[in-house]
Design a protein around this motif. Structure first.
Motif, mmCIF file in Angstrom:
data_model
loop_
_atom_site.group_PDB
_atom_site.id
_atom_site.type_symbol
_atom_site.label_atom_id
_atom_site.label_comp_id
_atom_site.label_asym_id
_atom_site.label_seq_id
_atom_site.Cartn_x
_atom_site.Cartn_y
_atom_site.Cartn_z
ATOM 1 N N VAL A 1 0.315 4.166 0.795
ATOM 2 C CA VAL A 1 0.031 5.114 1.871
ATOM 3 C C VAL A 1 0.646 4.646 3.187
ATOM 4 C CG1 VAL A 1 -1.776 6.322 3.152
ATOM 5 C CG2 VAL A 1 -2.081 5.823 0.713
ATOM 6 N N CYS A 2 0.349 3.383 3.580
ATOM 7 C CA CYS A 2 0.810 2.932 4.896
ATOM 8 C C CYS A 2 1.853 1.825 4.816
ATOM 9 C CB CYS A 2 -0.383 2.469 5.743
ATOM 10 S SG CYS A 2 -1.113 0.944 5.133
ATOM 11 N N CYS B 1 -5.158 1.004 6.309
ATOM 12 C CA CYS B 1 -5.366 2.448 6.419
ATOM 13 C C CYS B 1 -6.634 2.924 5.723
ATOM 14 C CB CYS B 1 -4.166 3.212 5.866
ATOM 15 S SG CYS B 1 -4.027 3.140 4.072
ATOM 16 N N TYR C 1 1.316 -1.345 4.047
ATOM 17 C CA TYR C 1 0.770 -2.681 4.315
ATOM 18 C C TYR C 1 0.943 -3.582 3.097
ATOM 19 C CZ TYR C 1 -2.649 -6.307 5.435
ATOM 20 O OH TYR C 1 -3.263 -7.511 5.662
ATOM 21 N N CYS D 1 -7.330 -0.608 1.162
ATOM 22 C CA CYS D 1 -6.286 -1.121 2.034
ATOM 23 C C CYS D 1 -6.888 -1.470 3.388
ATOM 24 C CB CYS D 1 -5.177 -0.081 2.202
ATOM 25 S SG CYS D 1 -3.961 -0.560 3.455
ATOM 26 N N CYS E 1 0.862 -1.177 0.000
ATOM 27 C CA CYS E 1 0.000 0.000 0.000
ATOM 28 C C CYS E 1 0.905 1.236 0.000
ATOM 29 C CB CYS E 1 -0.893 0.012 1.232
ATOM 30 S SG CYS E 1 -1.695 1.608 1.514
HETATM 31 ZN ZN LIG Z 1 -2.672 1.304 3.539
#
Ligand SMILES: [Zn+2]
Length: 400
Positions: free
Chosen positions: A349-350, A368, A352, A365, A347
């Motif tokens: 963004v985070c 997040c 994961y 996700c 991911c």
């Molecule tokens: Zn994420």
């Protein structure tokens, strides 16, 4: 094969254009030749002599390697060329540098072989070239060997062949370094590699990551833009598949088989040209818009392909990245290859990580909650790797 200087200064994007040292870059120009019948015969004859020399040099190295375990090198073989030219009068018509280049090709074939052995890859021992399987000869120092354009670029002088009609569909730039005469099917071409001055574009801080796809989705950018192969190209590929099916139905050795084979080869060449054209256009657009372009490193991708969703490597990618690299060098842009592993699982963004089946194009996700498009997320991860930051830090990259 083109001398590509790889700029790397990505950590400091604000000055990314200022700190690149300008070196001359090599650029290739390919033009169609229109030889007369006698010239065609001479060209064919030159190819045949080069082919025989290639095979003889290869034979010698094979024998030395197998029987005595010794290696005969490039310089050793090169020393016999005057003798060959003295003993075999037909070789006198071929420029000594062209013959040297043949020996160099044998050397390169062996170097490639030894490198693959060392890397424990499928080695493929250098092979003899059969009739019609040797398609080009090179003047490594074109100016010294007298290869030059004549009459406002309407003709080109080729040592041993004479003055041949040429069509310069785009102007030649810079200084000619090497010239290669090439046969493709029934057509003849000359390829000049020239040294040109880079033409820097106005600097930009914009950076982009690109995820390479398979037909018809050629690539997708971290900005969410999809580049597709053009329709005419897809159509041509369909026609090729059809021609190949027809070829497989014809009886081997028959006239129809021969005709069908010609047709397949012709379509292959057409598609290769269209593909190259499309690669040039796509690369130019990226280079015009972005100061930094980040892509997957194909060498790592090749090693890790069982672990990626990409499956078998697309042969076109390597050519595209090569074109992109030299266009970027010319314009003062940066192109960076990064480790592609997990870029389609993480991911952006985070961070994961989760493996998903190929058919899942969009997902949320679980950690997040960002809504993500698989390929855009991959392109964003690719960009983030070049930034050498943990993915997602300080940047809002989720697709709304
Ligand atoms: Zn994420």
């Amino acid at each position: 094969m083109l001398g590509i200087s790889q700029p790397r200064l990505f950590s400091d994007t604000s000055s990314c254009n200022a700190s690149i040292r300008w070196t001359m870059i090599k650029k290739a120009f390919k033009y169609r030749l229109y030889p007369t019948r006698p010239q065609q015969r001479d060209l064919e004859h030159t190819l045949e002599l080069c082919r025989q020399l290639y095979n003889a040099a290869l034979q010698e190295r094979r024998d030395a390697h197998r029987k005595v375990g010794k290696t005969v090198g490039f310089y050793e073989q090169k020393r016999w060329l005057p003798e060959i030219r003295a003993g075999l009068p037909e070789y006198r018509g071929v420029h000594s540098q062209v013959l040297q280049n043949v020996i160099e090709r044998v050397d390169k074939a062996f170097q490639g072989f030894f490198r693959r052995v060392k890397e424990k890859r499928k080695a493929g021992y250098p092979r003899f070239k059969g009739r019609g399987r040797y398609d080009s000869f090179t003047f490594p120092q074109a100016e010294k060997t007298g290869v030059k354009l004549q009459k406002d670029g309407k003709r080109v002088f080729i040592h041993g062949i004479g003055s041949v009609k040429v069509k310069l569909h785009r102007p030649l730039e810079g200084r000619i370094k090497t010239a290669t005469v090439k046969r493709e099917g029934d057509h003849w071409y000359i390829v000049f590699t020239c040294e040109v001055e880079p033409k820097p574009l106005p600097p930009t801080d914009r950076a982009v990551g690109i995820d390479l796809g398979t037909n018809p989705h050629f690539l997708i950018t971290s900005d969410g833009e999809t580049v597709e192969a053009p329709r005419y190209f897809q159509k041509a590929e369909e026609r090729l598949a059809k021609a190949q099916r027809e070829l497989s139905r014809k009886k081997k050795g028959s006239y129809r088989h021969k005709q069908a084979k010609k047709q397949v080869a012709k379509l292959h060449r057409k598609i290769a040209n269209q593909r190259r054209d499309f690669h040039h256009k796509t690369a130019r657009k990226l280079v015009e818009r972005y100061g930094v372009i980040v892509h997957e490193d194909l060498n790592i991708l090749g090693l890790a392909r069982s672990r990626t969703a990409k499956g078998v490597l697309d042969a076109g990618w390597a050519q595209f990245l090569q074109i992109l690299a030299y266009k970027a060098a010319e314009a003062g842009r940066q192109v960076i290859g990064v480790d592609p592993r997990y870029t389609s699982q993480d991911c952006p963004v985070c961070g994961y990580r989760e493996k998903r089946p190929l058919w899942v194009r969009e997902y949320t996700c679980p950690q997040c909650g960002a809504h993500l498009h698989r390929d855009i997320a991959a392109a964003q991860n690719i960009l983030a790797r070049a930034r050498a930051e943990p993915a997602g830090m300080g940047t809002a990259w989720a697709v709304p």
